[in-house]
Design an enzyme around this catalytic site. Structure first.
Site, PDB file in Angstrom:
ATOM      1  N   SER A  19       0.823  -1.213   0.000  1.00  0.00           N
ATOM      2  CA  SER A  19       0.000   0.000   0.000  1.00  0.00           C
ATOM      3  C   SER A  19       0.858   1.264   0.000  1.00  0.00           C
ATOM      4  CB  SER A  19      -0.889   0.044   1.247  1.00  0.00           C
ATOM      5  OG  SER A  19      -1.835  -0.993   1.230  1.00  0.00           O
ATOM      6  N   ILE A  20       0.435   2.237  -0.783  1.00  0.00           N
ATOM      7  CA  ILE A  20       1.119   3.531  -0.771  1.00  0.00           C
ATOM      8  C   ILE A  20       1.035   4.134   0.632  1.00  0.00           C
ATOM      9  CG2 ILE A  20       1.035   5.887  -1.678  1.00  0.00           C
ATOM     10  CD1 ILE A  20       0.166   4.684  -4.381  1.00  0.00           C
ATOM     11  N   ASN A  67     -14.609   2.611   7.919  1.00  0.00           N
ATOM     12  CA  ASN A  67     -15.151   2.521   6.570  1.00  0.00           C
ATOM     13  C   ASN A  67     -15.688   3.914   6.254  1.00  0.00           C
ATOM     14  OD1 ASN A  67     -16.794   2.270   4.320  1.00  0.00           O
ATOM     15  ND2 ASN A  67     -17.416   0.192   4.852  1.00  0.00           N
ATOM     16  N   LEU A  95      -6.987   6.323  -0.039  1.00  0.00           N
ATOM     17  CA  LEU A  95      -7.902   5.202  -0.287  1.00  0.00           C
ATOM     18  C   LEU A  95      -8.780   5.506  -1.497  1.00  0.00           C
ATOM     19  CD1 LEU A  95     -10.968   6.146   0.934  1.00  0.00           C
ATOM     20  CD2 LEU A  95      -9.589   6.105   3.011  1.00  0.00           C
ATOM     21  N   TYR A 158      -9.027   3.203 -16.837  1.00  0.00           N
ATOM     22  CA  TYR A 158      -9.130   3.896 -15.543  1.00  0.00           C
ATOM     23  C   TYR A 158     -10.565   4.413 -15.329  1.00  0.00           C
ATOM     24  CZ  TYR A 158      -7.039   6.083 -11.437  1.00  0.00           C
ATOM     25  OH  TYR A 158      -6.707   6.423 -10.146  1.00  0.00           O
ATOM     26  N   LYS A 165     -11.146  10.824  -9.512  1.00  0.00           N
ATOM     27  CA  LYS A 165      -9.906  11.561  -9.203  1.00  0.00           C
ATOM     28  C   LYS A 165     -10.034  13.024  -9.602  1.00  0.00           C
ATOM     29  CE  LYS A 165      -7.414   8.263  -7.372  1.00  0.00           C
ATOM     30  NZ  LYS A 165      -7.423   8.153  -5.898  1.00  0.00           N
ATOM     31  N   ILE A 194       1.902   2.158  -9.531  1.00  0.00           N
ATOM     32  CA  ILE A 194       2.622   1.247  -8.630  1.00  0.00           C
ATOM     33  C   ILE A 194       1.729   0.019  -8.462  1.00  0.00           C
ATOM     34  CG2 ILE A 194       3.519   0.938  -6.282  1.00  0.00           C
ATOM     35  CD1 ILE A 194       3.763   3.964  -6.020  1.00  0.00           C
ATOM     36  N   ARG A 195       2.323  -1.161  -8.437  1.00  0.00           N
ATOM     37  CA  ARG A 195       1.502  -2.379  -8.237  1.00  0.00           C
ATOM     38  C   ARG A 195       1.031  -2.486  -6.797  1.00  0.00           C
ATOM     39  NH1 ARG A 195       2.816  -8.043 -11.028  1.00  0.00           N
ATOM     40  NH2 ARG A 195       0.627  -8.318 -10.556  1.00  0.00           N
ATOM     41  N   THR A 196      -0.281  -2.411  -6.601  1.00  0.00           N
ATOM     42  CA  THR A 196      -0.897  -2.547  -5.275  1.00  0.00           C
ATOM     43  C   THR A 196      -2.190  -3.331  -5.448  1.00  0.00           C
ATOM     44  OG1 THR A 196      -2.217  -0.547  -5.521  1.00  0.00           O
ATOM     45  CG2 THR A 196      -0.033  -0.264  -4.525  1.00  0.00           C
ATOM     46  N   ALA A 198      -5.231  -2.189  -4.969  1.00  0.00           N
ATOM     47  CA  ALA A 198      -6.205  -1.368  -5.700  1.00  0.00           C
ATOM     48  C   ALA A 198      -5.835  -1.275  -7.183  1.00  0.00           C
ATOM     49  CB  ALA A 198      -6.293   0.029  -5.083  1.00  0.00           C
TER      50      ALA A 198
HETATM   51  P1  NAD Z   1      -4.313  -0.212  -1.742  1.00  0.00           P
HETATM   52  O1  NAD Z   1      -5.244  -1.262  -2.211  1.00  0.00           O
HETATM   53  O2  NAD Z   1      -3.129  -0.647  -0.985  1.00  0.00           O
HETATM   54  O3  NAD Z   1      -5.080   0.890  -0.892  1.00  0.00           O
HETATM   55  C1  NAD Z   1      -6.431   1.213  -1.105  1.00  0.00           C
HETATM   56  C2  NAD Z   1      -7.042   1.337   0.261  1.00  0.00           C
HETATM   57  O4  NAD Z   1      -8.390   1.817   0.189  1.00  0.00           O
HETATM   58  C3  NAD Z   1      -7.091  -0.003   1.021  1.00  0.00           C
HETATM   59  O5  NAD Z   1      -6.387   0.119   2.225  1.00  0.00           O
HETATM   60  C4  NAD Z   1      -8.577  -0.190   1.279  1.00  0.00           C
HETATM   61  O6  NAD Z   1      -8.825  -0.804   2.519  1.00  0.00           O
HETATM   62  C5  NAD Z   1      -9.051   1.249   1.272  1.00  0.00           C
HETATM   63  N1  NAD Z   1     -10.507   1.368   1.124  1.00  0.00           N
HETATM   64  C6  NAD Z   1     -11.285   0.927   0.100  1.00  0.00           C
HETATM   65  N2  NAD Z   1     -12.579   1.184   0.364  1.00  0.00           N
HETATM   66  C7  NAD Z   1     -12.621   1.803   1.584  1.00  0.00           C
HETATM   67  C8  NAD Z   1     -13.651   2.291   2.420  1.00  0.00           C
HETATM   68  N3  NAD Z   1     -14.952   2.206   2.053  1.00  0.00           N
HETATM   69  N4  NAD Z   1     -13.318   2.855   3.606  1.00  0.00           N
HETATM   70  C9  NAD Z   1     -12.038   2.945   3.997  1.00  0.00           C
HETATM   71  N5  NAD Z   1     -10.996   2.489   3.257  1.00  0.00           N
HETATM   72  C10 NAD Z   1     -11.297   1.922   2.069  1.00  0.00           C
HETATM   73  O7  NAD Z   1      -3.889   0.597  -3.070  1.00  0.00           O
HETATM   74  P2  NAD Z   1      -3.024   1.920  -3.302  1.00  0.00           P
HETATM   75  O8  NAD Z   1      -2.622   1.839  -4.730  1.00  0.00           O
HETATM   76  O9  NAD Z   1      -1.977   2.068  -2.268  1.00  0.00           O
HETATM   77  O10 NAD Z   1      -4.122   3.067  -3.194  1.00  0.00           O
HETATM   78  C11 NAD Z   1      -4.004   4.158  -2.302  1.00  0.00           C
HETATM   79  C12 NAD Z   1      -4.375   5.452  -3.013  1.00  0.00           C
HETATM   80  O11 NAD Z   1      -3.366   5.763  -3.973  1.00  0.00           O
HETATM   81  C13 NAD Z   1      -5.693   5.400  -3.778  1.00  0.00           C
HETATM   82  O12 NAD Z   1      -6.353   6.650  -3.665  1.00  0.00           O
HETATM   83  C14 NAD Z   1      -5.216   5.211  -5.209  1.00  0.00           C
HETATM   84  O13 NAD Z   1      -6.168   5.643  -6.167  1.00  0.00           O
HETATM   85  C15 NAD Z   1      -3.997   6.106  -5.186  1.00  0.00           C
HETATM   86  N6  NAD Z   1      -3.058   5.923  -6.299  1.00  0.00           N
HETATM   87  C16 NAD Z   1      -2.571   4.693  -6.579  1.00  0.00           C
HETATM   88  C17 NAD Z   1      -1.693   4.547  -7.642  1.00  0.00           C
HETATM   89  C18 NAD Z   1      -1.140   3.173  -7.994  1.00  0.00           C
HETATM   90  O14 NAD Z   1      -0.659   2.996  -9.113  1.00  0.00           O
HETATM   91  N7  NAD Z   1      -1.164   2.205  -7.079  1.00  0.00           N
HETATM   92  C19 NAD Z   1      -1.290   5.654  -8.403  1.00  0.00           C
HETATM   93  C20 NAD Z   1      -1.812   6.899  -8.080  1.00  0.00           C
HETATM   94  C21 NAD Z   1      -2.699   7.037  -7.026  1.00  0.00           C
END
Ligand code: NAD
Length: 258
Positions: A19-20, A67, A95, A158, A165, A194-196, A198
């Site tokens: 997770s980021i 949540n 999130l 996307y 976003k 980034i691979r996560t 989500a």
């Molecule tokens: P991740 O899956 O690790 O994190 C997503 C989080 O959202 C999880 O911890 C999940 O529990 C939480 N979540 C989902 N529904 C929820 C709810 N109803 N209430 C509370 N929490 C909830 O993935 P990530 O990639 O680390 O995503 C974190 C943020 O970074 C997101 O906003 C994502 O859009 C953004 N982001 C990701 C990337 C990427 O490439 N991974 C790039 C740019 C932005």
């Protein structure tokens, strides 16, 4: 000198060690912040256990379910902060969620329900959390959220998350204007792919990463740690004059035209 000693930081969005939000929490902790963590509760308590074990080395002084679609849980978080910490300095909103079927294929096929879910969790939640945060950011503060280029430009698959976003980035500006007089700054980081958990729901995420590796000025994508360092900067006094901005942490990909 980037020093967050004496600052109380609440980090949302940690699901696992990819997770980021985990990268951000580690960098805030390294800079001396006192960490609180929220996790997404599920019926079997799996996230609670998994996230609890992961974050234990950071000695979080708060560990709460939240949540963001549940107003009672959101209110409880800020009531607990008021009671246990007295004040909040830093809020990390990291999130997002959209139904998997809405992250592939044609955007025009997005259902009303899917649209509302994505916008509610991924965009409105920032406003809801900021409303709680302002009651406890009594000495000013910094709010940082995570966005992606797909909110500004069309990125295949996307889809509805791009619309979310876009709403999120505009919310950053309105919230910055609202909360600025209380010395609360609101900024976004637009991270490269980034691979996560989500991002794996977005169709063709690996292609997106390979494309960035081939074409971004730095010829690579970014790490959770690099995003964490930028977040620490945006939460520190080093960025005291910056609010309402979207900072690209994407190896420079955003500047490229071709
Ligand atoms: P991740 O899956 O690790 O994190 C997503 C989080 O959202 C999880 O911890 C999940 O529990 C939480 N979540 C989902 N529904 C929820 C709810 N109803 N209430 C509370 N929490 C909830 O993935 P990530 O990639 O680390 O995503 C974190 C943020 O970074 C997101 O906003 C994502 O859009 C953004 N982001 C990701 C990337 C990427 O490439 N991974 C790039 C740019 C932005």
């Amino acid at each position: 000198m980037l020093d967050l000693t004496g600052k109380n930081a609440l980090v949302t969005g940690i699901a696992n060690n990819k997770s980021i939000a985990w990268g951000i929490a580690q960098q805030l902790h390294a800079a001396g912040a006192n960490i609180g963590v929220t996790y997404l509760p599920d019926d079997k308590g799996r996230f609670e256990k998994k996230v609890g074990e992961l974050v234990a080395p950071l000695n979080p002084s708060l560990f709460l379910p939240c949540n963001v679609q549940d107003d009672a849980q959101v209110d409880q978080v800020f009531e607990t902060i008021q009671k246990d910490w007295g004040k909040l300095d830093i809020l990390i909103h990291c999130l997002a969620f959209a139904n998997r079927e809405d992250l592939t294929g044609d955007f025009s096929d997005t259902s009303r329900d899917g649209f509302n879910t994505a916008l509610d969790i991924s965009a409105y939640s920032l406003t809801r959390l900021a409303r709680g945060a302002k009651t406890v950011m009594t000495e000013g503060g910094a709010i940082v959220t995570l966005t992606y280029l797909g909110g500004v430009k069309v990125i295949p698959n996307y889809n509805v998350m791009g619309v979310a976003k876009s709403a999120l980035e505009m919310s950053v500006r309105y919230l910055a204007a609202d909360l600025g007089p209380s010395n609360i700054r609101v900024n976004a980081i637009s991270a490269g792919p980034i691979r996560t958990l989500a991002s794996s729901a977005v169709g063709g995420i690996l292609d997106m990463i390979h494309h960035v590796e081939a074409t971004a000025p730095l010829r690579r994508t970014v790490t959770q740690k690099e995003v964490g360092n930028a977040a620490a900067f945006l939460c520190s006094d080093l960025s005291s004059g910056i609010t309402g901005q979207v900072l690209y942490v994407d190896s420079g990909y955003e500047i490229m035209g071709m």
